[in-house]
Design a protein around this motif. Structure first.
Motif, short mmCIF file in Angstrom:
data_model
loop_
_atom_site.label_atom_id
_atom_site.label_comp_id
_atom_site.label_asym_id
_atom_site.label_seq_id
_atom_site.Cartn_x
_atom_site.Cartn_y
_atom_site.Cartn_z
N THR A 1 0.76 -1.35 0.06
CA THR A 1 -0.05 -0.08 0.12
C THR A 1 0.89 1.31 0.06
O THR A 1 1.75 1.41 0.86
N LEU A 2 0.82 2.06 -1.03
CA LEU A 2 1.45 3.28 -1.09
C LEU A 2 0.59 4.54 -1.02
O LEU A 2 -0.55 4.48 -1.66
N ILE A 3 0.68 5.26 -0.15
CA ILE A 3 0.12 6.52 -0.14
C ILE A 3 0.76 7.60 -1.15
O ILE A 3 1.83 7.84 -0.72
N ILE A 4 -0.11 8.40 -1.90
CA ILE A 4 0.42 9.30 -2.64
C ILE A 4 -0.44 10.65 -2.35
O ILE A 4 -1.75 10.55 -2.08
N GLU A 5 0.51 11.43 -2.01
CA GLU A 5 -0.01 12.77 -1.24
C GLU A 5 0.40 14.06 -2.35
O GLU A 5 1.49 14.02 -2.90
N ASP A 6 -0.66 14.81 -2.52
CA ASP A 6 -0.58 16.17 -3.48
C ASP A 6 0.05 17.15 -2.66
O ASP A 6 -0.88 17.43 -1.53
N PHE A 7 1.27 17.63 -2.61
CA PHE A 7 1.63 18.98 -1.86
C PHE A 7 1.68 20.25 -2.59
O PHE A 7 2.54 21.12 -2.25
N ASP B 1 2.47 3.36 4.71
CA ASP B 1 1.53 3.85 5.80
C ASP B 1 2.44 3.70 7.25
O ASP B 1 3.66 3.46 6.87
N GLN B 2 2.11 4.05 8.21
CA GLN B 2 2.47 4.29 9.57
C GLN B 2 3.16 2.86 9.89
O GLN B 2 4.13 2.74 10.65
N ASP B 3 2.68 1.72 9.60
CA ASP B 3 3.06 0.50 9.89
C ASP B 3 4.13 -0.08 9.35
O ASP B 3 4.82 -1.01 9.86
N GLY B 4 4.41 0.52 7.99
CA GLY B 4 5.41 0.06 7.21
C GLY B 4 5.09 -1.56 6.86
O GLY B 4 4.04 -1.83 6.78
N THR B 5 5.80 -2.24 6.33
CA THR B 5 5.75 -3.52 5.52
C THR B 5 7.27 -4.31 5.51
O THR B 5 8.14 -3.79 6.06
N PHE B 6 7.18 -5.20 4.87
CA PHE B 6 8.65 -6.04 4.86
C PHE B 6 9.48 -5.45 3.68
O PHE B 6 9.15 -4.81 2.80
N LYS B 7 10.69 -5.62 3.98
CA LYS B 7 11.77 -5.12 3.11
C LYS B 7 11.60 -5.26 1.69
O LYS B 7 11.82 -4.59 0.88
N PRO B 8 11.40 -6.60 1.20
CA PRO B 8 11.27 -6.74 -0.29
C PRO B 8 10.08 -5.88 -0.74
O PRO B 8 10.13 -5.49 -1.99
N ILE B 9 9.08 -6.05 -0.14
CA ILE B 9 7.81 -5.02 -0.52
C ILE B 9 8.14 -3.36 -0.63
O ILE B 9 7.88 -2.81 -1.81
N VAL B 10 8.88 -3.05 0.38
CA VAL B 10 9.37 -1.84 0.19
C VAL B 10 10.41 -1.55 -0.87
O VAL B 10 10.36 -0.37 -1.53
N GLU B 11 11.12 -2.51 -1.17
CA GLU B 11 12.08 -2.30 -2.41
C GLU B 11 11.40 -2.09 -3.48
O GLU B 11 11.90 -1.25 -4.45
N HIS C 1 13.57 1.39 20.24
CA HIS C 1 14.87 0.97 21.25
C HIS C 1 15.04 -0.40 21.91
O HIS C 1 13.98 -0.92 22.19
N GLU C 2 16.20 -0.88 22.08
CA GLU C 2 16.44 -2.24 22.56
C GLU C 2 15.84 -2.22 23.90
O GLU C 2 15.85 -1.42 24.73
N GLY C 3 14.97 -3.42 23.96
CA GLY C 3 14.41 -3.73 25.27
C GLY C 3 13.13 -3.26 25.08
O GLY C 3 12.16 -3.56 26.23
N SER C 4 12.70 -2.40 24.08
CA SER C 4 11.07 -2.09 24.03
C SER C 4 10.34 -2.85 23.30
O SER C 4 8.91 -2.75 23.22
N GLY C 5 10.67 -4.21 22.77
CA GLY C 5 10.07 -4.85 22.13
C GLY C 5 9.84 -4.48 20.77
O GLY C 5 10.23 -3.60 19.90
N GLY C 6 8.78 -5.27 19.98
CA GLY C 6 8.67 -4.91 18.68
C GLY C 6 9.45 -5.59 17.69
O GLY C 6 10.68 -5.84 17.89
N LYS C 7 8.86 -5.27 16.57
CA LYS C 7 9.53 -6.13 15.33
C LYS C 7 10.04 -4.73 14.54
O LYS C 7 9.41 -3.64 14.45
N PRO C 8 11.00 -5.04 13.64
CA PRO C 8 11.42 -3.85 12.99
C PRO C 8 10.44 -3.81 11.68
O PRO C 8 10.01 -4.92 11.18
N SER C 9 10.29 -2.58 11.18
CA SER C 9 9.45 -2.51 9.99
C SER C 9 10.09 -1.53 8.84
O SER C 9 10.91 -0.75 9.33
N TYR C 10 9.94 -1.56 7.66
CA TYR C 10 10.68 -1.00 6.82
C TYR C 10 9.67 0.06 6.01
O TYR C 10 8.33 -0.36 6.07
N HIS C 11 10.28 1.16 5.63
CA HIS C 11 9.21 2.18 5.05
C HIS C 11 10.09 2.84 4.06
O HIS C 11 11.41 2.85 4.08
N CYS C 12 9.24 3.56 3.32
CA CYS C 12 9.90 4.68 2.15
C CYS C 12 9.13 5.79 2.12
O CYS C 12 7.95 5.86 2.43
#
Length: 191
Positions: A92-98, A165-175, A138-149
């Motif tokens: 899911t890519l969000i396109i925003e007109d600025f 979106d704010q949640d990001g996704t997997f690295k190959p998808i972001v690529e 940050h380390e010790g805060s839990g959670g998994k890495p997310s990838y964004h562009c």
């Protein structure tokens, strides 16, 4: 014969010493801006003209688990400045007109750097068109890495932002998303 043997040994030594890497540090296999293969063979052209944007982009060809092709879906309310481009549940890519605003990439870099008390942000690509980054708590805060562009393109004097979106996704998808952003180009409607 000795020269060939010595040359072969030197080449092997160089290959072992370099370990096939370019640069230093662990960066999940992303080495530089050019590390994502910009080959569009596995992608197809997609026009956004029917959705009010005078541009064409390249999108990955996605198949369902049954092998059927998943068609891109664009959600946009007439008069709104946001477009939601989806291919299946993960892309899911969000396109925003600025409008005529400039320097949006610099603004996003600054915003991400201000989040350092919450997240570790590692820039995997950072150039004048696209940011690709890995975000972790940050380390010790839990959670998994997310990838964004986050990327920009200019069409007919207007700035458009492409972002995950704010949640990001997997690295190959972001690529694939980065490739999509880099492929964005205006369509000459008069032709």
């Amino acid at each position: 014969m000795k020269k060939i043997l010595i040359a072969s040994l030197c080449c092997m030594f160089l290959l072992i010493a370099c370990d096939g890497k370019n640069g230093s540090g662990d960066n999940d296999g992303v080495l530089a801006t050019d590390s994502i293969d910009m080959n569009f063979d596995d992608m197809s052209a997609f026009s956004l003209v029917n959705y009010g944007l005078n541009m064409q982009i390249m999108l990955p060809k996605v198949q369902s688990s049954t092998g059927a092709s998943i068609e891109p879906e664009v959600k946009h309310d007439e008069g709104d400045y946001l477009w939601y481009l989806s291919i299946g549940p993960r892309f899911t890519l969000i396109i925003e007109d600025f409008g005529r605003e400039k320097n949006k990439l610099a603004d996003e870099r600054k915003r991400l750097n201000e989040l350092d008390d919450i997240f570790n942000v590692e820039f995997l690509q950072d150039d004048d068109k696209v940011l690709m980054y890995k975000r972790t708590l940050h380390e010790g805060s839990g959670g998994k890495p997310s990838y964004h562009c986050y990327g920009t393109t200019e069409v007919d004097g207007y700035t458009y932002i492409f972002k995950t979106d704010q949640d990001g996704t997997f690295k190959p998808i972001v690529e694939d998303m980065v490739k999509t952003i880099r492929s964005a180009e205006p369509i000459n409607i008069d032709a």
